[in-house]
Design an enzyme around this catalytic site. Structure first.
Site, PDB file in Angstrom:
ATOM      1  N   SER A  39      33.437  46.425  40.734  1.00 26.11           N
ATOM      2  CA  SER A  39      34.033  47.652  41.288  1.00 26.11           C
ATOM      3  C   SER A  39      35.067  48.242  40.338  1.00 26.11           C
ATOM      4  O   SER A  39      35.129  49.462  40.167  1.00 26.11           O
ATOM      5  CB  SER A  39      34.628  47.401  42.672  1.00 26.11           C
ATOM      6  OG  SER A  39      35.567  46.369  42.638  1.00 26.11           O
ATOM      7  N   ASP A  51      42.228  43.550  37.636  1.00 22.05           N
ATOM      8  CA  ASP A  51      40.878  43.935  37.233  1.00 22.05           C
ATOM      9  C   ASP A  51      40.866  45.264  36.481  1.00 22.05           C
ATOM     10  O   ASP A  51      40.195  45.410  35.450  1.00 22.05           O
ATOM     11  CB  ASP A  51      39.968  44.041  38.463  1.00 22.05           C
ATOM     12  CG  ASP A  51      40.092  42.833  39.378  1.00 22.05           C
ATOM     13  OD1 ASP A  51      40.490  41.765  38.880  1.00 22.05           O
ATOM     14  OD2 ASP A  51      39.812  42.975  40.573  1.00 22.05           O
TER      15      ASP A  51
END
Ligand code: GLA
Length: 421
Positions: free
Chosen positions: A151, A205
């Protein structure tokens, strides 16, 4: 019992940039017609060490994978957004930039479109001006749902595309990145994930995908999101980071992650600090004695010891080549990280423990789960010459237990988000 040698490991190789660009362009042409204005991409990541510490202000050490999300984009003259992926090519997501809002609001965006559309929303919310509408075709070879930040790769590819197309000039190039500008894009991608997709993750991330560099691990200090590039040339030391995607079914991921985070915040409050990193240098036993519950003490013990382990690991890398005593010390830190995530933070599953245990038995220089846990992936630091044998052993151990067959990614640190075509 399955013959260990007979089990052949299944590898998940990354697409080359040429393949990624061709896939995104072909999807774009097939769905929207004509050519995009360009193609941009961003990598998934593995975190070498420093797990579940980003939202506690700790230190993380990710590298970028060679696996990337590619997005082909063309600007529109209105404020519409159309989004398509190979999985949704028969049902294009159509949105209006003026109607997107946070999760729970009237403008809530459902499904995967929350990630790319959320980035456009967050860039506007950050006061970076009005964006044009756009058509975007997203194609990714980052394994989905595997703890490798598929994602974040989507978000960050969209962010660098919009940065270019709207003339924001924040990212610089992959070769000459603008670190301050990329920090702004990290914030927007993180808001997309936190506010629009509704996953309260910590920024590791997105920082990895936008700020890692080829041949380096990224030392990310989550107190202020400052970074340093640490040379991490594994092939030069005869080593490889073997990523093991356990393909274990995720269970209760969102609830469990949010619960860990809430416990840390409550512990910080009880300890009188803003973030748990502020107690990392205090006497651990005295800190734990202040806390009322065993579960909370375990969570805090993980966070504090993991922050210390990550500092020690970075110090080892700064000393020089990973060999001899240095390699042994690094391996011990990786092993201790996993054990702490299993016993104190309690975010592993049997597949992760078997992958790690088997890798160690077969001679890995340390192994641990990576990412959020509850399924997902593990990593093992291995001699390059031993990688296939260790992967085969793990595949056999999984077969013996009736687990899904794992997938393997032998990896070296790749480059950050940028323009491909
Ligand atoms: C997930 C989250 C990150 C981080 C890790 C655990 O990947 O997205 O922000 O908290 O878990 O280190």
């Amino acid at each position: 019992m399955t013959d260990r040698i007979a089990s052949s490991p299944d590898y998940h190789h990354a697409a080359t940039p040429e393949q990624g660009v061709a896939e995104a362009e072909a999807l774009f042409a097939g769905v929207f017609g004509g050519r995009p204005d360009g193609v941009w991409s961003a990598p998934g990541r593995v975190n070498v060490i420093g797990e579940h510490v980003d939202y506690n202000g700790g230190l993380c050490l990710p590298i970028a994978l060679p696996h990337r999300a590619y997005v082909a984009v063309r600007v529109r003259s209105d404020r519409r957004i159309r989004l398509v992926s190979p999985q949704t090519r028969d049902a294009v997501d159509e949105l209006d930039l003026d109607a997107i809002g946070p999760k729970g609001s009237a403008g809530e965006v459902h499904g995967w479109a929350a990630y790319p559309a959320g980035v456009a929303w967050a860039l506007e919310q950050a006061g970076l001006g009005r964006l044009p509408g756009f058509d975007a075709a997203l194609w990714s070879c980052v394994p989905l749902g595997s703890g490798l930040s598929s994602s974040a790769a989507l978000e960050c590819s969209m962010a660098v595309a919009l940065d270019d197309l709207a003339g924001l000039s924040l990212a610089g190039t992959a070769e000459q990145p603008d670190e301050r500008g990329r920090g702004v894009l990290v914030d927007a991608c993180r808001r997309a994930e936190n506010d629009v997709a509704g996953a309260n993750t910590g920024g590791l991330d997105q920082s990895a995908s936008l700020r890692c560099r080829t041949g380096h691990a990224l030392e990310l200090d989550c107190r202020d999101m400052s970074t340093a590039q640490i040379p991490f040339d594994l092939p030069a030391d005869g080593l490889e980071l073997l990523v093991i995607n356990t393909r274990a079914p995720h269970q209760l991921v969102d609830g469990q992650y949010a619960e860990r985070r809430a416990t840390c915040e409550e512990a910080a409050r009880l300890l009188g600090v803003g973030l748990l990193v502020e107690v990392a240098d205090r006497d651990l036993e005295e800190t734990l004695a202040i806390l009322p519950a065993d579960v909370m003490r375990r969570r805090v013990r993980h966070v504090v010891t993991e922050i210390r382990r990550t500092r020690d690991f970075v110090a080892i890398l700064r000393e020089g080549a990973l060999e001899g005593g240095r390699l042994d010390r690094a391996a011990a830190l990786l092993d201790a990280s996993h054990d702490s995530l299993r016993d104190d933070y309690q975010v592993t599953v049997p597949e992760l423990d078997v992958a790690v245990g088997t890798a160690r038995e077969l001679g890995a220089h340390g192994a641990r789960m990576t990412g959020g846990g509850f399924g997902g992936s593990a990593i093992a630091l291995v001699d390059r010459s031993e990688s296939t044998r260790i992967a085969a052993g793990i595949a056999a151990a999984f077969a013996d237990r009736g687990f899904n067959a794992p997938q393997f990614i032998p990896t070296v640190p790749g480059g950050p988000a940028g323009r491909d075509a």
